[in-house]
Scaffold this active site. Structure first.
Site, PDB file in Angstrom:
ATOM      1  N   LYS A  22      -2.540  32.616 -53.368  1.00 49.05           N
ATOM      2  CA  LYS A  22      -2.839  34.594 -53.524  1.00 49.05           C
ATOM      3  C   LYS A  22      -1.241  34.720 -52.940  1.00 49.05           C
ATOM      4  CE  LYS A  22      -4.556  36.646 -49.710  1.00 49.05           C
ATOM      5  NZ  LYS A  22      -3.091  37.600 -48.419  1.00 49.05           N
ATOM      6  N   ASN A  23      -1.150  33.865 -51.714  1.00 47.60           N
ATOM      7  CA  ASN A  23       0.702  34.012 -50.973  1.00 47.60           C
ATOM      8  C   ASN A  23       1.583  34.207 -52.061  1.00 47.60           C
ATOM      9  OD1 ASN A  23      -0.889  35.904 -48.934  1.00 47.60           O
ATOM     10  ND2 ASN A  23      -0.507  34.329 -47.665  1.00 47.60           N
ATOM     11  N   ARG A  95       0.532  45.180 -47.335  1.00 51.65           N
ATOM     12  CA  ARG A  95       2.240  44.742 -47.189  1.00 51.65           C
ATOM     13  C   ARG A  95       3.069  44.402 -47.566  1.00 51.65           C
ATOM     14  NH1 ARG A  95       3.189  46.428 -41.596  1.00 51.65           N
ATOM     15  NH2 ARG A  95       5.068  45.287 -41.738  1.00 51.65           N
ATOM     16  N   CYS A 119      -0.429  47.514 -38.215  1.00 51.65           N
ATOM     17  CA  CYS A 119      -2.006  46.702 -38.678  1.00 51.65           C
ATOM     18  C   CYS A 119      -2.402  45.814 -37.783  1.00 51.65           C
ATOM     19  CB  CYS A 119      -0.370  45.193 -39.402  1.00 51.65           C
ATOM     20  SG  CYS A 119      -1.170  43.446 -40.351  1.00 51.65           S
ATOM     21  N   ARG A 124       4.507  44.523 -37.529  1.00 51.50           N
ATOM     22  CA  ARG A 124       4.707  43.814 -38.279  1.00 51.50           C
ATOM     23  C   ARG A 124       6.236  43.934 -38.428  1.00 51.50           C
ATOM     24  NH1 ARG A 124       0.191  41.491 -42.266  1.00 51.50           N
ATOM     25  NH2 ARG A 124       1.672  40.489 -42.952  1.00 51.50           N
ATOM     26  N   PRO A 125       6.852  44.138 -37.843  1.00 50.67           N
ATOM     27  CA  PRO A 125       8.406  45.174 -38.735  1.00 50.67           C
ATOM     28  C   PRO A 125       8.789  44.939 -40.256  1.00 50.67           C
ATOM     29  CG  PRO A 125       8.901  44.450 -36.425  1.00 50.67           C
ATOM     30  CD  PRO A 125       7.715  43.618 -36.969  1.00 50.67           C
ATOM     31  N   ASP A 127      12.671  44.814 -40.087  1.00 48.82           N
ATOM     32  CA  ASP A 127      14.037  44.979 -39.591  1.00 48.82           C
ATOM     33  C   ASP A 127      14.956  43.490 -40.436  1.00 48.82           C
ATOM     34  OD1 ASP A 127      12.357  43.334 -37.906  1.00 48.82           O
ATOM     35  OD2 ASP A 127      14.506  42.958 -36.629  1.00 48.82           O
ATOM     36  N   LEU A 128      14.016  42.407 -40.214  1.00 47.79           N
ATOM     37  CA  LEU A 128      15.319  41.599 -41.215  1.00 47.79           C
ATOM     38  C   LEU A 128      15.569  41.533 -42.334  1.00 47.79           C
ATOM     39  CD1 LEU A 128      13.177  38.684 -39.232  1.00 47.79           C
ATOM     40  CD2 LEU A 128      15.416  38.494 -38.590  1.00 47.79           C
ATOM     41  N   ASP A 307      -2.205  31.566 -40.394  1.00 48.66           N
ATOM     42  CA  ASP A 307      -3.458  32.488 -41.278  1.00 48.66           C
ATOM     43  C   ASP A 307      -4.802  31.317 -41.645  1.00 48.66           C
ATOM     44  OD1 ASP A 307      -2.390  34.571 -42.244  1.00 48.66           O
ATOM     45  OD2 ASP A 307      -1.564  33.172 -44.102  1.00 48.66           O
ATOM     46  N   VAL A 329       3.554  33.250 -34.577  1.00 53.52           N
ATOM     47  CA  VAL A 329       4.232  34.363 -35.275  1.00 53.52           C
ATOM     48  C   VAL A 329       3.456  35.113 -35.284  1.00 53.52           C
ATOM     49  CG1 VAL A 329       3.436  34.541 -37.861  1.00 53.52           C
ATOM     50  CG2 VAL A 329       3.187  31.942 -37.171  1.00 53.52           C
ATOM     51  N   ARG A 399      -9.795  40.608 -50.410  1.00 51.59           N
ATOM     52  CA  ARG A 399      -8.871  40.686 -50.141  1.00 51.59           C
ATOM     53  C   ARG A 399      -8.188  39.397 -50.948  1.00 51.59           C
ATOM     54  NH1 ARG A 399      -4.782  43.948 -46.281  1.00 51.59           N
ATOM     55  NH2 ARG A 399      -3.996  43.326 -47.660  1.00 51.59           N
TER      56      ARG A 399
HETATM   57  N1  EPU Z   1       8.738  39.828 -39.047  1.00 49.30           N
HETATM   58  C1  EPU Z   1       9.886  40.465 -37.999  1.00 49.30           C
HETATM   59  N2  EPU Z   1      10.424  41.450 -38.669  1.00 49.30           N
HETATM   60  C2  EPU Z   1      10.562  40.976 -40.459  1.00 49.30           C
HETATM   61  C3  EPU Z   1       9.850  40.365 -40.826  1.00 49.30           C
HETATM   62  C4  EPU Z   1       8.675  39.757 -40.154  1.00 49.30           C
HETATM   63  O1  EPU Z   1      10.148  40.689 -36.521  1.00 49.30           O
HETATM   64  O2  EPU Z   1      11.634  42.400 -41.038  1.00 49.30           O
HETATM   65  C5  EPU Z   1       8.201  39.445 -38.244  1.00 49.30           C
HETATM   66  C6  EPU Z   1       6.239  39.474 -37.791  1.00 49.30           C
HETATM   67  O3  EPU Z   1       6.380  40.565 -37.046  1.00 49.30           O
HETATM   68  C7  EPU Z   1       5.658  38.200 -37.781  1.00 49.30           C
HETATM   69  C8  EPU Z   1       6.762  37.167 -38.463  1.00 49.30           C
HETATM   70  O4  EPU Z   1       7.858  37.936 -38.499  1.00 49.30           O
HETATM   71  O5  EPU Z   1       5.853  38.522 -36.299  1.00 49.30           O
HETATM   72  C9  EPU Z   1       5.955  36.740 -39.292  1.00 49.30           C
HETATM   73  O6  EPU Z   1       5.917  37.044 -40.907  1.00 49.30           O
HETATM   74  P1  EPU Z   1       6.561  36.962 -41.947  1.00 49.30           P
HETATM   75  O7  EPU Z   1       7.391  37.845 -42.312  1.00 49.30           O
HETATM   76  O8  EPU Z   1       7.110  35.510 -41.339  1.00 49.30           O
HETATM   77  O9  EPU Z   1       5.047  37.239 -42.620  1.00 49.30           O
HETATM   78  P2  EPU Z   1       4.645  38.601 -44.077  1.00 49.30           P
HETATM   79  O10 EPU Z   1       5.857  37.668 -45.032  1.00 49.30           O
HETATM   80  O11 EPU Z   1       4.501  39.489 -43.796  1.00 49.30           O
HETATM   81  C10 EPU Z   1       3.013  36.252 -45.210  1.00 49.30           C
HETATM   82  C11 EPU Z   1       1.898  36.485 -45.745  1.00 49.30           C
HETATM   83  C12 EPU Z   1       0.806  36.192 -44.510  1.00 49.30           C
HETATM   84  C13 EPU Z   1       1.310  35.209 -42.912  1.00 49.30           C
HETATM   85  C14 EPU Z   1       2.612  35.446 -42.733  1.00 49.30           C
HETATM   86  C15 EPU Z   1       3.089  34.112 -41.850  1.00 49.30           C
HETATM   87  C16 EPU Z   1       2.213  36.589 -47.459  1.00 49.30           C
HETATM   88  C17 EPU Z   1       1.955  38.266 -48.719  1.00 49.30           C
HETATM   89  N3  EPU Z   1       1.676  37.223 -46.728  1.00 49.30           N
HETATM   90  O12 EPU Z   1       3.653  37.857 -44.095  1.00 49.30           O
HETATM   91  O13 EPU Z   1      -0.638  36.763 -45.031  1.00 49.30           O
HETATM   92  O14 EPU Z   1       0.684  35.506 -42.372  1.00 49.30           O
HETATM   93  O15 EPU Z   1       3.341  34.962 -44.166  1.00 49.30           O
HETATM   94  O16 EPU Z   1       2.770  32.441 -42.286  1.00 49.30           O
HETATM   95  O17 EPU Z   1       2.933  36.154 -48.283  1.00 49.30           O
HETATM   96  C18 EPU Z   1      -2.879  36.624 -45.146  1.00 49.30           C
HETATM   97  O18 EPU Z   1      -2.940  36.203 -46.332  1.00 49.30           O
HETATM   98  O19 EPU Z   1      -4.225  36.677 -44.544  1.00 49.30           O
HETATM   99  C19 EPU Z   1      -1.164  36.690 -44.559  1.00 49.30           C
HETATM  100  C20 EPU Z   1      -1.399  38.359 -44.120  1.00 49.30           C
END
Ligand code: EPU
Length: 441
Positions: A22-23, A95, A119, A124-125, A127-128, A307, A329, A399
């Site tokens: 999925k991811n 998201r 969430c 889950r900001p 900003d990056l 996850d 994380v 999902r």
């Molecule tokens: N973060 C920031 N700022 C940002 C982006 C992220 O502070 O701009 C922080 C988040 O708040 C969090 C950490 O960085 O604490 C990790 O977030 P990341 O951006 O890596 O996660 P994501 O891309 O939103 C993906 C997966 C998630 C998985 C995470 C971590 C997808 C679609 N989703 O989310 O999958 O938990 O990486 O590995 O790829 C799931 O499948 O159940 C799921 C939640």
């Protein structure tokens, strides 16, 4: 009201096949936006709700898509004039809708996307994501719950990430494919899903180097075209099956998985006394009645995946002594533990650490799934429990897992999903009951 009902205590046995990731698929669907010419064909696409939500969003943006569920094939055509607004309904549901930001900006020079709200697994900001796009030359504005990014043209640059965010790495990679010159993403996420995105983008004509390592270099090109790509198996689904076998002291062969993608899980399972055998037809996972406690920390890949954290805590709670789980994380990903408390789990949470006191004799109870992976952990606990477990909100499992309970049933679990009338539901036309002589407020 829909519920999953489990009668626990049955060791799982047999073979289970893993779907496509999925991811990995979600960013590949978004990447199709970049193809000015031709179609993007994705194979091994799982029929899970998140993929359907992304598909509907892409349809809204004017891509033409066709999905063959039987063939697991998704064909996307983005060679039409595209809309560049992603409404709240989509972003609120999922998201990962944010992943259209980078490719839309690169393709149309403009994107307006609803800000995601709260969430269940923590703040889950974004900003990056935004800082990365800004560094590439986008002008970013925020107004009325929307983020708007626009640019004349994007220009490659050095983008060091404070944290190796998966989504930010993906958004920046996609935006940079058509930026002028070279973009270097430092401290990039190294997840296998990033390699998948790099591979598809390169097949579409991009020049992405180093995807899967800490530093990714992207040389911008003028345009991208269609391509065909087969998605990797879902390492989180595979890990969930491995843990399901372990928590039931079962004997399950997980088919179609890539063992290296689950190396951190395999190491922990072996440390806890579970036997893993690599066979020609998959990974055979043999449980044990004497589980050894283990301390686990979630980390970005190749660390232990967040996850699989909720599912892993179920196994730790079954172990013979005290284990710890450190969540590095997401800040709030222990909600499932409060539900497991209703099933007899003993634990304490101190900040990002959960101290889990085993061995637990889980007892069946009525519990509620708060998100996809929390839901999976409750199912696992129900499989190991004495008596009947009822899980509310099973839709969240759809999902990311296809036919979850059907696959479990094929492994011997006593499990069903039923639509049960909710006796206690209050409908809007129901007036509060009044005692005799009591005044209406
Ligand atoms: N973060 C920031 N700022 C940002 C982006 C992220 O502070 O701009 C922080 C988040 O708040 C969090 C950490 O960085 O604490 C990790 O977030 P990341 O951006 O890596 O996660 P994501 O891309 O939103 C993906 C997966 C998630 C998985 C995470 C971590 C997808 C679609 N989703 O989310 O999958 O938990 O990486 O590995 O790829 C799931 O499948 O159940 C799921 C939640």
């Amino acid at each position: 009201m829909e519920k999953i009902i489990i009668k626990g205590g049955q060791p799982l046995r047999g073979k289970v096949a893993v779907e496509g990731s999925k991811n990995a698929v979600l960013p590949l669907q978004a990447a199709a936006i970049l193809a000015v010419q031709g179609t993007v064909t994705l194979n091994n696409v799982p029929p899970v709700t998140d993929v359907k939500v992304m598909d509907r969003l892409l349809g809204f943006l004017n891509l033409k898509t066709a999905y063959g569920e039987k063939q697991r094939q998704l064909v996307l055509n983005a060679s039409f004039p595209l809309s560049s607004e992603a409404p709240y309904d989509y972003v609120n549901q999922m998201r990962a809708s944010l992943l259209v930001m980078g490719p839309l900006l690169a393709r149309t020079g403009h994107v307006r996307i609803a800000l995601p709200g709260g969430c269940s697994i923590g703040a889950r900001p974004i900003d990056l994501h935004l800082a990365g796009l800004e560094k590439l030359g986008a002008e970013i504005k925020q107004d009325a719950g929307f983020i708007e990014a626009s640019c004349e043209h994007l220009v490659g640059t050095r983008i060091p990430l404070d944290f190796p965010s998966v989504g930010a790495t993906e958004n920046i990679m996609m935006a940079a494919t058509m930026a002028a010159g070279i973009t270097t993403i430092e401290n990039a996420s190294c997840e296998p899903e990033i390699i998948e995105l790099g591979n598809l983008l390169n097949k579409m004509g991009a020049h992405v180097h180093g995807a899967g390592s800490k530093v990714i270099r992207i040389q911008g090109v003028y345009y991208l075209h269609g391509a065909e790509y087969t998605v990797i198996p879902d390492r989180i689904e595979a890990g969930t099956w491995m843990l399901a076998s372990a928590v039931t002291n079962g004997d399950v062969i997980v088919q179609g998985t890539v063992p290296e993608h689950n190396a951190s899980l395999i190491a922990k399972l072996e440390e806890m006394g579970v036997t893993i055998i690599k066979q020609a037809d998959g990974l055979r996972v043999l449980g044990t009645s004497v589980l050894i406690p283990a301390n686990v920390k979630t980390m970005p890949y190749p660390g232990f995946p967040t996850d699989l954290q909720p599912q892993m805590t179920v196994l730790q709670l079954l172990a013979n002594g005290t284990s710890t789980m450190e969540e590095h994380v997401f800040e709030k990903r222990f909600i499932h533990l409060e539900e497991l408390r209703r099933m007899n789990a003993k634990f304490q949470i101190s900040g990002s650490v959960a101290i889990l006191d085993g061995p637990t004799r889980f007892s069946g109870a009525e519990v509620t799934a708060s998100d996809l992976r929390a839901g999976a952990s409750l199912v696992l606990a129900g499989l190991a429990a004495d008596g009947i477990t009822q899980i509310r909100n099973p839709q969240c499992l759809d999902r990311g897992y296809y036919h979850f309970y059907q696959k479990l049933r094929a492994l011997g679990a006593k499990i069903d999903r039923l639509n049960i009338e909710d006796k206690f539901k209050i409908t809007p036309d129901q007036q509060p009951r009044q005692n005799k002589g009591q005044e209406k407020e």
